[in-house]
Design an enzyme around this catalytic site. Sequence first.
Site, PDB file in Angstrom:
ATOM      1  N   ASP A 281       0.822  -1.125   0.006  1.00  0.00           N
ATOM      2  CA  ASP A 281       0.053   0.064  -0.123  1.00  0.00           C
ATOM      3  C   ASP A 281       0.969   1.457   0.007  1.00  0.00           C
ATOM      4  O   ASP A 281       2.117   1.092  -0.043  1.00  0.00           O
ATOM      5  CB  ASP A 281      -0.918   0.162   1.414  1.00  0.00           C
ATOM      6  CG  ASP A 281      -1.990   1.132   1.295  1.00  0.00           C
ATOM      7  OD1 ASP A 281      -2.316   1.539   0.198  1.00  0.00           O
ATOM      8  OD2 ASP A 281      -1.800   1.678   2.487  1.00  0.00           O
ATOM      9  N   GLU A 378      -2.078  21.182  -0.340  1.00  0.00           N
ATOM     10  CA  GLU A 378      -2.791  22.428  -0.175  1.00  0.00           C
ATOM     11  C   GLU A 378      -2.835  23.074   1.112  1.00  0.00           C
ATOM     12  O   GLU A 378      -2.662  24.177   1.297  1.00  0.00           O
ATOM     13  CB  GLU A 378      -4.378  22.512  -0.922  1.00  0.00           C
ATOM     14  CG  GLU A 378      -4.736  23.966  -1.407  1.00  0.00           C
ATOM     15  CD  GLU A 378      -5.909  23.794  -2.236  1.00  0.00           C
ATOM     16  OE1 GLU A 378      -6.824  22.984  -1.904  1.00  0.00           O
ATOM     17  OE2 GLU A 378      -5.684  24.438  -3.361  1.00  0.00           O
ATOM     18  N   LYS A 442      -1.664  29.523  -9.919  1.00  0.00           N
ATOM     19  CA  LYS A 442      -0.503  28.195  -9.516  1.00  0.00           C
ATOM     20  C   LYS A 442      -0.844  26.967 -10.092  1.00  0.00           C
ATOM     21  O   LYS A 442      -1.962  26.695 -10.333  1.00  0.00           O
ATOM     22  CB  LYS A 442      -0.604  28.196  -7.771  1.00  0.00           C
ATOM     23  CG  LYS A 442      -1.967  27.599  -7.193  1.00  0.00           C
ATOM     24  CD  LYS A 442      -1.596  27.334  -5.770  1.00  0.00           C
ATOM     25  CE  LYS A 442      -3.053  26.706  -5.244  1.00  0.00           C
ATOM     26  NZ  LYS A 442      -2.712  26.466  -3.941  1.00  0.00           N
ATOM     27  N   ARG A 475       7.925  17.973  -4.310  1.00  0.00           N
ATOM     28  CA  ARG A 475       6.859  18.278  -5.365  1.00  0.00           C
ATOM     29  C   ARG A 475       6.437  19.686  -5.658  1.00  0.00           C
ATOM     30  O   ARG A 475       6.471  20.426  -4.442  1.00  0.00           O
ATOM     31  CB  ARG A 475       5.594  17.707  -4.526  1.00  0.00           C
ATOM     32  CG  ARG A 475       5.607  16.218  -4.403  1.00  0.00           C
ATOM     33  CD  ARG A 475       4.679  15.760  -3.238  1.00  0.00           C
ATOM     34  NE  ARG A 475       3.331  16.228  -3.288  1.00  0.00           N
ATOM     35  CZ  ARG A 475       2.378  15.535  -4.206  1.00  0.00           C
ATOM     36  NH1 ARG A 475       2.875  14.526  -4.787  1.00  0.00           N
ATOM     37  NH2 ARG A 475       1.226  15.857  -4.190  1.00  0.00           N
ATOM     38  N   THR A 555      -2.469   1.144  -4.697  1.00  0.00           N
ATOM     39  CA  THR A 555      -3.131   2.210  -3.731  1.00  0.00           C
ATOM     40  C   THR A 555      -4.484   2.738  -4.388  1.00  0.00           C
ATOM     41  O   THR A 555      -4.804   2.604  -5.582  1.00  0.00           O
ATOM     42  CB  THR A 555      -1.950   3.436  -3.780  1.00  0.00           C
ATOM     43  OG1 THR A 555      -2.713   4.472  -3.074  1.00  0.00           O
ATOM     44  CG2 THR A 555      -1.850   3.879  -5.294  1.00  0.00           C
ATOM     45  N   ASP A 557      -5.248   5.708  -4.077  1.00  0.00           N
ATOM     46  CA  ASP A 557      -4.804   7.110  -4.410  1.00  0.00           C
ATOM     47  C   ASP A 557      -4.996   7.463  -5.894  1.00  0.00           C
ATOM     48  O   ASP A 557      -4.997   6.578  -6.719  1.00  0.00           O
ATOM     49  CB  ASP A 557      -3.872   7.739  -3.492  1.00  0.00           C
ATOM     50  CG  ASP A 557      -3.829   9.013  -3.210  1.00  0.00           C
ATOM     51  OD1 ASP A 557      -4.493   9.845  -3.845  1.00  0.00           O
ATOM     52  OD2 ASP A 557      -3.214   9.149  -2.160  1.00  0.00           O
ATOM     53  N   ASP A 731      -1.496  -1.064   6.082  1.00  0.00           N
ATOM     54  CA  ASP A 731      -1.580  -0.651   7.287  1.00  0.00           C
ATOM     55  C   ASP A 731      -3.017  -0.150   7.746  1.00  0.00           C
ATOM     56  O   ASP A 731      -3.574   0.083   8.675  1.00  0.00           O
ATOM     57  CB  ASP A 731      -0.845   0.715   7.576  1.00  0.00           C
ATOM     58  CG  ASP A 731      -1.524   1.710   6.954  1.00  0.00           C
ATOM     59  OD1 ASP A 731      -1.697   1.500   5.721  1.00  0.00           O
ATOM     60  OD2 ASP A 731      -1.429   2.815   7.422  1.00  0.00           O
ATOM     61  N   ASP A 735      -6.539  -2.702   3.260  1.00  0.00           N
ATOM     62  CA  ASP A 735      -5.423  -3.675   2.818  1.00  0.00           C
ATOM     63  C   ASP A 735      -5.406  -5.211   3.329  1.00  0.00           C
ATOM     64  O   ASP A 735      -4.822  -6.108   3.028  1.00  0.00           O
ATOM     65  CB  ASP A 735      -4.177  -3.417   3.163  1.00  0.00           C
ATOM     66  CG  ASP A 735      -3.988  -1.758   2.799  1.00  0.00           C
ATOM     67  OD1 ASP A 735      -3.911  -1.364   1.803  1.00  0.00           O
ATOM     68  OD2 ASP A 735      -3.400  -1.105   3.623  1.00  0.00           O
TER      69      ASP A 735
END
Length: 1214
Positions: A281, A378, A442, A475, A555, A557, A731, A735
Amino acid sequence: MLLSPCWALTLGFLWKKWKNLCVGDVVCLSKDNIVPADLLLLASTEPSSLCYLETADIDGETNLKFRQALMVTHHELTSPKKMASFQGIVTCEEPNSRMHHFVGSLEWNSRKYPLDIGNLLLRGCKIRNTDTCYGLVIYAGLDTKIMKNCGKIHLKRTKLDLMMNKLVILIFMSLVIASMFLTLGFAFMVKEFKAKHHYMSSMQGRTDAMDSFFIFWGFLILLSVMVPMAMFIIAEFIYLGNSIFINWDLSMYYEPLDIPAKARSTSLNDHLGQVQYIFSDKTGTLTQNIMTFKKCCINGCTYDSDDEHGTLRKRNPYSWNPFADGKLQFYNKELESLVRGKQDRAVQEFWRLLAICHTVMVQEKDNQLLYQAASPDEEALVAAARNFGYVFLSRTQDTITLVELGEERVYQVLAMMDFNSVRKRMSVLVRNPEGSICLYTKGADTVILERLHHKGVMEATTEEVLAAFAEQTLRTLCLAYKDVAEDAYKEWEPEHQEAALLLQNRAQALHQVYNKLEQNLQLLGVTAIEDKLQDGVPETIRCLKKGNIKMWVLTGDKPETAVNIGFACQLLSENMSILEDKDIKGLLENYWDENEHQRAFQTMTHHNMALVINGEFLDQLLLSLRKEPRALVQNAVVDEATQEPGVSALDFLQARRISQMWRNFGTTMATSQSDASKTRESPEERRERAFVDLASKCQAVICCRVTPKQKALVVALVKKYQQVVTLAIGDGANDVNMIKTADIGVGLAGQEGMQAVQNSDYVLAQFCYLQRLLLVHGRWSYMRICKFLRYFFYKTVASMMAQIWFSLFNGFSAQPLYEGWFLALFNLLYSTLPVLYIGLFEQDVTAEKSLKMPELYTAGQKDELFNYSIFVQAIAHGTITSLINFFVTILVSYDMTKTGSSPDYQSFGVLVAISSLLSITLEVILVVKYWTLLFVGTVVVSLSSYVIFTSLTESLLLFRISPKTFPFLFADYNVIREPSSLLVIVLNVTLNTLPMLAVRIIRRTVLKRHPKKEEEVPSEELTVEPAMRLRRGMPARRSSYAFSHHEGYANLITQGTILRRHTHVDEFYGDTACNSPNPSEEDVPWQHKESIFNPRKISILAKKRRQHYGKGSQGEVHPNASSQTTEKQTAINIDNHETKKLPTTTSAMSGQLQVSSSEDQAFYSALSQYSLASRPERMDVRSSSWKGPLLRDSASSRSSHLEVTTQLHSHTSS
């Protein structure tokens, strides 16, 4: 976890247990409640019936998300009484496991309203920042999506364990066959015996067949000692001991949380030494999910933190600012003085932009400002501005209030141009208190730099800074602004309003309008954010790679986030060629063709490559492994095939580029697929096998936006087609399925609860401990158990095979050769302790060398230390030892008979027994490499126990008590006192030891002179000829906007949907939520990238240029030197989901919305920008009766929803 009952509506709201909920029940939930079933959100106490959720147990993400009820239910169902009278029919798809997709409709009051995943509260989510919400049960119990993602519990067995079961069966069958042959020998021998001694027949009442039957069972019982039953018992002690060593290892103890490593399963230790694939993960496993403002560059000057060691933070260098939270780890004294001096406009605008240009919501609690953001990066930017004196205080629908160095200023928000994955930027148009208009923007460097007014020395320096930040895996985000004239704004504003009111193609129209304003910007600087990895993650992954362990990241994400983390943890490198969904599809379609496509596929896999795929691609791929109807999976992505006619031209250009690329790769490898496998496997299985074949040759694989069930299916896919040992580590609750499916499950005791730990086989506190768990404990355990098995088989055969040889000389009478007590105590005392020492304490190298030489780990992956060949070698070695011990002794005894001495049966048995015991003891002395006093003690105790117990069992006292039980009276004593017997023992041991020792020395010498050829591993540096330069679709600099893959909530903010009607900060909830998985129509991009094969050759811009830069460096650099990118494709890529063209006659505005704008060429180029998503999320449809800015056109949405032909069923609530 104890689950409390929930309020369910019957005659009134009553408490109900989860198991008693039925489809159609109306449930009332409050803040911090866990959703008990999949619910259709009907209403909530929040504005516009929003409901904020935490989905950590589903996708591992801790930031908030929101769901929204239909406007019709929001306005109508305003009380429990109206809830009770609600009469509606919900028609939806059959229960399935797809967490991010839902299609249905609500029929109420003779009207139908479309439903999507944005209206659904999934079981397992937690209600956050919402006082009360009401939902209608759609799926309950085992039909809920999270339960559909749960896997079955199965017993995990190691490869050695399964092999041992087969070997024991083989040994037993061999003993049965040997007993049958010996019984046949007895049958022939008894006939000859009775013919010579006929008078003996009358003394026995049994027939020959009966005698043979009893002799067969006699041999089977006599030889049963060769079945290694004691081996299983000793192995359990070895497994337990190695598990205890893992628990006791202080190097895997995490002191900050007081968490040691723990082996929850004691039977998988040897599997830890054979792992070839790790499925990990991301959030909470590789990362801490903590964003840190690390560096910044303003006006070409780079500002690093002066407080790397945290000494200044102890006394809070921002104490001059009453709004500072004291948590910012970044501090630069020079930058602070510039900020407080108020002389440098670039510095002022830099921090003002960070405080204005965002979608963060604020809430005041205990006199402290609490920020809630759609993404943690952010929030980190706004918090940094807050500590430097530019404090975001509050916002309303059309204003935003800041406190700038103690002065409160209110800015009027004229337009908020939100971020999405295509724009890669966010802009806010504001009117400051002085009345002037300013645009703050931005975004990613690829889109900001090309919109600058000019490029000078400062811009070139900033690009070098960007490259340097990228090398540090930070980043980055570019900040720019421009002053907007009043006349220009008045000309632009009507166009913006007209585009915002369009019912069709609104997203494209708004993009054109936004892009018109976002030109001629002035660069302010760059921010650099560090997504904090757990300690030692890059080093651990690098070490595991050297051990030939492949790493896959699974993931839930977003793709950009996962790729950024892949670079940060060095799973991906800057010179890797990255394949995405479309690229892989093109390869898989041609994988089985006997042509240059397949040869190119095989050739390309020898290069340094990585795969990045998403859950939608896996839905199409994992067909044979899924338990749901195939049509459901296929229809979920059927709209991906719908294309505009204009795509055909692009296909031609892509095919030509692919053909050219394949010619450069070469066609040197021949096809190797067997025709037999093609005929046996279904098309789905062949496609899966092709994918696994491709993925197994890549250096890394990242799967994004995957559900818990998809994680498990990916693990099962690799196990099915690769037959390798897999390890899953995670975790969170999402998962668990993956952990249970893998051969080894490792749970991290993190911040997402204990579900993963409770379902795991091993528990660690940090990911970096996985390195020691595998390379040290895993390799040791595998090596120990292999040595133990080999030696145990050897010693058993070496000592007990003599019983068979003895049968050839005793008329096949099944008479035992050894004393009964020797047989009983041999595996219990005489040879057990050295074997146990091997299994518990043996080491070939130390733990430090194991970590420094991870290449040693490959022995377990290849099953080199124990396999069928080594088993045969052990049996052969034991057989030779038994032959020497038996026949040398019998030959010497035969010669002794000629001299007048006649050794008896007992003395002969003792001679063979002592020779066997000493031979196997000397063998264990030669085998063990880790000599300690403990090992010497085990050898001494084993031999001493033989002496002591033999003296007791052959004593006169016990013989008088029971002569039949202790028949060997002084047998050992009589043998040892004879010099000739001692010479026989020495001769046997010498013949058993010296030849084998010579063979091992010769073999080791030969192997050193002729080492094995190592397998070719793709080098990190991939040299590419100029003709094969691949399009650089993925920029080397990773944007900090990766966390906001979907559009933010600028739309909701500008409508005032999620804002309280009062402007004071105390009177509204500042809570916000993460982006909805189902975006609005504005989210759907005008362009969609189509590529059959487009690997990305990653490189850092300006890497070979100036290597050192400092604050304020203003060296002369050509302004375009670092901004050169590969050529842009001029063909236009039409979105797969757009099935209608722009209207040509609707208004004057529509005539301007053509795709011919050269100033936004990057947006329309099919390959010039990097996007990992193979296609955007499906457009959802809101009620047409809701006349708000989020109104969707039902005609345009019909093409996306009605194409999903799923099996429907109806639910009726009463």
